[in-house]
Enzyme design. Structure first.
Site, PDB file in Angstrom:
ATOM      1  N   LYS A  44      -8.584  -5.872  -6.352  1.00  0.00           N
ATOM      2  CA  LYS A  44      -8.847  -4.966  -7.483  1.00  0.00           C
ATOM      3  C   LYS A  44      -8.098  -5.318  -8.773  1.00  0.00           C
ATOM      4  O   LYS A  44      -7.622  -4.435  -9.476  1.00  0.00           O
ATOM      5  CB  LYS A  44      -8.508  -3.513  -7.073  1.00  0.00           C
ATOM      6  CG  LYS A  44      -9.374  -2.995  -5.938  1.00  0.00           C
ATOM      7  CD  LYS A  44      -9.017  -1.586  -5.556  1.00  0.00           C
ATOM      8  CE  LYS A  44      -7.814  -1.552  -4.658  1.00  0.00           C
ATOM      9  NZ  LYS A  44      -7.534  -0.205  -4.132  1.00  0.00           N
ATOM     10  N   ASP A  92      -4.776   4.525   1.071  1.00  0.00           N
ATOM     11  CA  ASP A  92      -5.477   5.685   0.500  1.00  0.00           C
ATOM     12  C   ASP A  92      -6.549   6.248   1.437  1.00  0.00           C
ATOM     13  O   ASP A  92      -6.826   7.445   1.432  1.00  0.00           O
ATOM     14  CB  ASP A  92      -6.057   5.402  -0.891  1.00  0.00           C
ATOM     15  CG  ASP A  92      -6.956   4.186  -0.945  1.00  0.00           C
ATOM     16  OD1 ASP A  92      -7.066   3.469   0.072  1.00  0.00           O
ATOM     17  OD2 ASP A  92      -7.540   3.929  -2.011  1.00  0.00           O
TER      18      ASP A  92
END
Ligand SMILES: Nc1ncnc2c1ncn2[C@@H]1O[C@H](COP(=O)(O)OP(=O)(O)O)[C@@H](O)[C@H]1O
Length: 484
Positions: free
Chosen positions: A156, A191
């Site tokens: 990312k 997450d």
């Protein structure tokens, strides 16, 4: 106006047949099993050392830190029990220099941000003990304990030096200690694990926590024994040593890297271009077809190809369309949600910067088509990941002797939240993959704040385990109150 033939030739890469979807699910299950059996696999199947999901009665106040999204987020989470919580939070920008510079500087910045939060926002935690913090770190990590894990690779857009191979909890704790900040990082949380825990805290035990945001990934709860690569000793230790003799463990799949070997994903020329021009070529193959960071870019590649083939905008492009990552998935959502072709035309002018005089007859429909097929593929592939986990855990079958409570999936991320038709399309594909009745048993619901509430819940579980080790007893009665 009919679409130009060049468009229809690309459709098989996007409008996947039922057989193709089933084939993808079969591969998915195979790669999941490989990841459970050994280390270093594409679908890493990382054990989280979280041994159960909460039931909504948990209480306490914890700090939470979230790195891996667009911003760094520092929170203080108060768990009131009764499925209720309160969050105070502050976001801090992570510049590209920090993302790509030295890891030590990045972690110093993170520690400074926690310090700034405590100074500016203040904390309700009053204790001489260090404050417990759950660190949501949403990158592939090989976790070795609830509070230890080595970074495997950045994703990312992050690429900080001297971090890969190191324990990220130690990197953070060292930064706190260097700065004499009285905080203890007691849990490392992906997450997706946070999303699973947060969903369970808010609405009762869930099977899967899934993220469809900047990236995509999922966590689920499995039998500890199934994580064979831990080896017999560690399995026994985990089964006995959890806060409540845990037969279960939450596994972070790292499904974003599914099919990096390109055995079954529908890789079009647009995907190849995106991959080649990315900072992590040949990695995160599945993520690059599903997540928010890439959806806009795939459509940009399609539009560029159609412009260069002189079938769109009279062959004229725009600065935005010519720019790498010139627009993001919000544009995909806007077009998908548009009520009329006129509205789409306005978006093409205002957001893509195409001149009105270059938009010819049929062009709006071509843009809508490109957006639609990319969005459809993303949602169908998301369903493949969910179906693979449901099948792997045997949850595709209705339980014989108990009441069928269905299967709960907590989701988070802008794609899941804002992309029109996303959840409907996922449900449609699940009905194909699991049968009509099977598909109906899967309940998907938003689990907001997974990275905050989930991290706090993991820190709570870590703290309880720590207290148990030091005091020799647990305050929790397994299966009655607290984690089950
Ligand atoms: N309206 C939208 N619809 C779909 N995707 C969006 C939208 N707005 C932003 N995005 C995409 O979502 C990503 C951000 O995801 P989000 O879930 O908000 O945060 P995180 O970075 O924590 O995953 C970005 O890549 C962005 O392109």
């Amino acid at each position: 106006m009919p679409l130009p033939p060049i468009c229809t030739t690309f459709e098989p890469y996007f409008l996947l047949s039922d057989e193709r979807l089933q084939d993808i699910v079969n591969h998915f299950r195979k790669e999941m099993e490989e990841g459970l059996a050994g280390y270093g696999k594409d679908v890493a199947m990382v054990p989280s050392f979280v041994t159960g999901v909460p039931d909504g009665t948990e209480e306490g106040t914890f700090l939470a830190l979230d790195l891996g999204g667009t911003n760094l987020r520092v929170c203080e989470v108060r768990l009131f029990g009764q499925h209720k919580f309160e969050i105070k939070q502050q976001k801090y920008k992570v510049s590209d220099e920090l993302k790509e510079g030295e890891a030590r500087i990045l972690f110093d910045y993170i520690a400074d941000s926690v310090d700034a939060f405590l100074t500016e926002i203040g904390s309700d935690i009053s204790s001489n003990e260090p404050m417990h913090l759950g660190f949501t770190f949403s990158f592939p990590v090989e976790q070795t304990a609830i509070d230890a894990g080595k970074l495997l690779t950045w994703t990312k857009g992050f690429n900080a030096k001297h971090a890969i191979g190191n324990d990220v909890v130690k990197l953070l704790q060292d930064a706190f200690d260097r700065k004499h900040i009285h905080v203890r990082c007691s849990a490392l949380v992906n997450d997706t694990v946070g999303t699973l825990l947060s969903r369970s805290y808010q609405s009762g035990p869930a099977l899967i926590g899934a993220i469809f945001g900047t990236g995509t990934n999922g966590a689920y709860i499995d039998k500890t024994r199934t994580v064979q690569k831990l080896g017999e000793d560690k399995i026994k230790q985990a089964e006995a040593g959890g806060e409540h003799a845990g037969q279960f463990m939450v596994v972070n799949t790292e499904w974003g890297a599914f099919d990096n070997g390109r055995h079954c994903l529908p890789v079009s020329i647009f995907d190849n271009k995106l991959d080649r021009e990315s900072i992590n070529p040949r990695k995160q193959a599945f993520e690059k077809m599903v997540s928010g960071m890439y959806l806009g870019e795939i459509t940009r590649n399609i539009l560029l190809h159609l412009i260069d083939s002189s079938v769109l905008f009279n062959g004229y492009s725009s600065k935005t369309i010519n720019t790498h990552y010139g627009y993001d998935a919000a544009f995909v959502s806007a077009v998908e949600g548009a009520k009329s072709p006129e509205e789409v035309k306005k978006l093409i002018i205002s957001q893509l910067g195409v001149k009105a005089e270059h938009i010819g007859e049929g062009d709006v429909e071509i843009v809508q088509w490109a957006i639609r097929v990319v969005a459809i593929r993303a949602s169908k592939l998301a369903a493949c990941a969910i179906a693979a986990v449901v099948q792997h855990t045997g949850n595709d079958k209705v339980p014989k002797d108990e009441e069928d409570k269905g299967v709960d999936v907590g989701v988070d991320g802008s794609v899941a939240e804002f992309l029109p038709n996303f959840s409907e399309r996922v449900s449609e594909a699940l009905a194909v993959l699991l049968g009509k009745e099977g598909g109906k048993r899967i309940r998907m619901g938003l689990a907001k704040d997974g990275s905050g509430v989930g991290a706090a819940l993991t820190a709570l579980q870590a703290k309880k385990a720590m207290d148990k080790r030091t005091e020799g007893k647990s305050q929790f009665v397994p299966g009655k109150k607290g984690y089950n």
